[in-house]
Design an enzyme around this catalytic site. Structure first.
Site, mmCIF file in Angstrom:
data_model
loop_
_atom_site.group_PDB
_atom_site.id
_atom_site.type_symbol
_atom_site.label_atom_id
_atom_site.label_comp_id
_atom_site.label_asym_id
_atom_site.label_seq_id
_atom_site.Cartn_x
_atom_site.Cartn_y
_atom_site.Cartn_z
ATOM 1 C CB CYS A 168 1.822 -62.731 22.380
ATOM 2 S SG CYS A 168 1.270 -61.735 23.754
ATOM 3 C CE1 TYR A 169 -5.186 -58.432 21.540
ATOM 4 C CE2 TYR A 169 -4.816 -58.249 19.182
ATOM 5 C CZ TYR A 169 -5.621 -58.051 20.282
ATOM 6 O OH TYR A 169 -6.868 -57.489 20.120
#
Lengths: 380, 149
Positions: A168-169
């Site tokens: 994800c991030y």
């Protein structure tokens, strides 16, 4: 026990037209009622222990040791008898959620599986930011902490390089780091459910910035975006999901295994962490407003970054049913990096389903492990 | 019976969820959230200002003072780490520059953490190990400096 069997025992019959309970009923006509009573008791007991917090499902059970830290960032190494796959694997977590999602429960853990497959697994956990981390920028993560952690993993793994795996991030951070440090010992780069084209991200996630919410107005007294605001943004993506979760809970309350999974998952989905304020401002400017990965307008530490500088073998894992990072927002990343060996892997899963649940166990995780093994050295 | 309530809920959700999602993604909702965040932020700031004045009047520290202190400590801590890295850099380079190198150039004092990994495959061959080695010893040094175990 399924509710239908309990409520309509007399209608359930086998191929010969006999009720499966008929033998039991002959010997004990009260059997269905006893069963109903037992289920009722189990439901109340499960409800009580859930509400009282008794015997909560433990998470993050794979044995590990902290091997390095800087501020609140901690690098863990998972214990393994004898890793057979080289180079070591460094998992880079997102900045908004707890890292135990990667090691949810025994039997349902991405990390446990990796260790079992012979990987030397490290996890970089950013910790929970407070005032001290409010001024952390993307440079803090990509130019300071990640290079230090990679160097440490490389050293501990025998200087054979590192497979960096961002979720994800964490994938976004890994991309920035790899683009900004092409000479670092990165052997392979894997990013999973990582946002790239921010114009294709859900409006709820990109409603900050010009014409929307001023990032400064989102921050609390610590200078960070509070965990509640982070959670609210995820909830708004599927506004009825919380209620549906409660319904699932109530429906399967007599199922101990379900309750255990439910507690583990909800302890993750309802337990986000604050997002560092300065990183938020940069994310808004560079990605939400500037769409930096697509436009190529990436600046880090005063220097221009180019994804084409990523030349190592590269894998982009896309969840086709991802509602947080929609697949269309991450397509084509393999074309943006400069690697000759870039792969895009599309898997029929959701954002979390890539690493948790039956689908992950049977499909997603083996596919990812397959790619990593193919790009590693395996001791026979 | 037990499943009936669930079916009713599922039907309700199927009917309501798309509308709610659309509303949450609408410009109107975004504007509302922006205005709401602005007002909340302004009110919080105003309340903090008032309470700080009141506490300072009685010569008491306010939460904002503690926060400022914590941020200052964090800044000092960061600066200290930066200096520590700098010292490691200097220490790493200094002895090496005294030793005569075989090819007439100074060699890095430490094995760089940036070399091409042994056994790396040919794929993506334009990649690592093509530049001067000791480019980032600071990172490696700092890493060992803050080791936990």
């Amino acid at each position: 026990m399924p509710a239908t069997t309990l409520t309509k025992p007399e209608t359930a019959s086998d191929a010969n037209g006999k009720s499966p309970h008929s033998d039991a009923q002959v010997s004990n006509p009260l059997a269905p009622y006893t069963e109903m009573w037992e289920t009722g008791v189990r439901r109340w007991w499960n409800l009580t222990r859930h509400v009282m917090g008794i015997d909560r499902a433990p998470v993050g059970q794979t044995p590990r040791d902290a091997v390095w830290s800087n501020g609140k960032a901690v690098l863990y190494r998972y214990r393994s008898e004898k890793p057979t796959v080289q180079p070591p694997l460094l998992l880079v977590m997102s900045l908004v959620s707890r890292s135990f999602i990667l090691d949810l429960q025994p039997g349902n853990s991405f990390i446990e599986r990796l260790v079992a497959e012979g990987f030397d697994v490290f996890l970089l956990d950013w910790g929970v930011p407070d005032e001290e981390e409010a001024n952390n920028t993307l440079e803090t993560y990509c130019d300071e902490l990640l290079p230090q952690a990679v160097a440490k993993v490389n050293q501990m793994g025998g200087e054979v390089g590192v497979t960096v795996f961002g979720y994800c991030y964490g994938g976004l951070l890994s991309l920035l780091y790899a683009a900004g440090h092409p000479d670092d010992p990165i052997r392979n780069l894997v990013v999973m459910a990582t946002p790239v084209d921010f114009t294709k991200m859900p409006t709820v996630m990109t409603g900050v910035g010009e014409g929307g919410i001023d990032p400064a107005h989102l921050m609390d007294h610590t200078g960070n975006v509070p965990a509640e605001a982070v959670r609210a943004s995820f909830t708004l993506l599927t506004p009825t999901s919380d209620l549906s979760t409660v319904m699932d809970f109530w429906e399967h309350l007599d199922d101990d295994k379900f309750l255990s999974s439910y507690q583990a998952m909800t302890s993750w989905t309802r337990n986000h962490i604050p997002f560092p304020g300065a990183t938020m401002v940069q994310t808004v400017e560079m990605f939400i407003e500037g769409n930096g990965f697509v436009t190529g307008d990436l600046m880090l530490g005063g220097r221009k970054l180019d994804l084409a500088d990523i030349k190592v073998p590269f894998l982009n894992v896309i969840a086709e049913r991802d509602h947080i990072v929609p697949p269309e927002s991450t397509y084509g990343l393999d074309q943006l990096v400069g690697s000759d060996d870039a792969t895009e892997m599309r898997l029929p899963a959701g954002h979390v389903g890539l690493i948790v649940g039956n689908g992950a166990r049977k499909r997603s995780i083996p596919s990812m492990i397959g790619w990593m093994v193919e790009h590693s050295d395996v001791a026979k | 019976m037990a499943k009936q309530w669930r079916e009713i809920y599922n039907e309700w959700e199927k009917a309501v969820a798309p509308g709610l999602q659309q509303f949450a993604a609408s410009d109107g909702f975004r504007d509302f959230m922006a205005a709401s965040a602005k007002v909340t932020s302004a009110l919080t700031a105003e309340f903090e200002r008032a309470s700080r004045r009141w506490l300072h009047f009685w010569n008491l520290p306010a939460a904002t003072d503690v926060r400022k202190l914590r941020q200052q400590v964090a800044a000092v801590d960061r600066e200290l780490k930066g200096l520590k890295n700098l010292v490691f850099d200097v220490v790493a380079v200094a002895p090496a520059s005294d030793e005569p190198a075989t090819n007439g150039t100074a060699q890095p004092a430490r094995k760089p953490a940036v070399s091409k990994p042994a056994g790396a495959k040919a794929t993506g061959s334009k990649s690592t190990a093509k530049k001067a080695p000791a480019k980032k010893p600071a990172a490696a040094k700092a890493a060992s400096a803050v080791e936990v175990s």
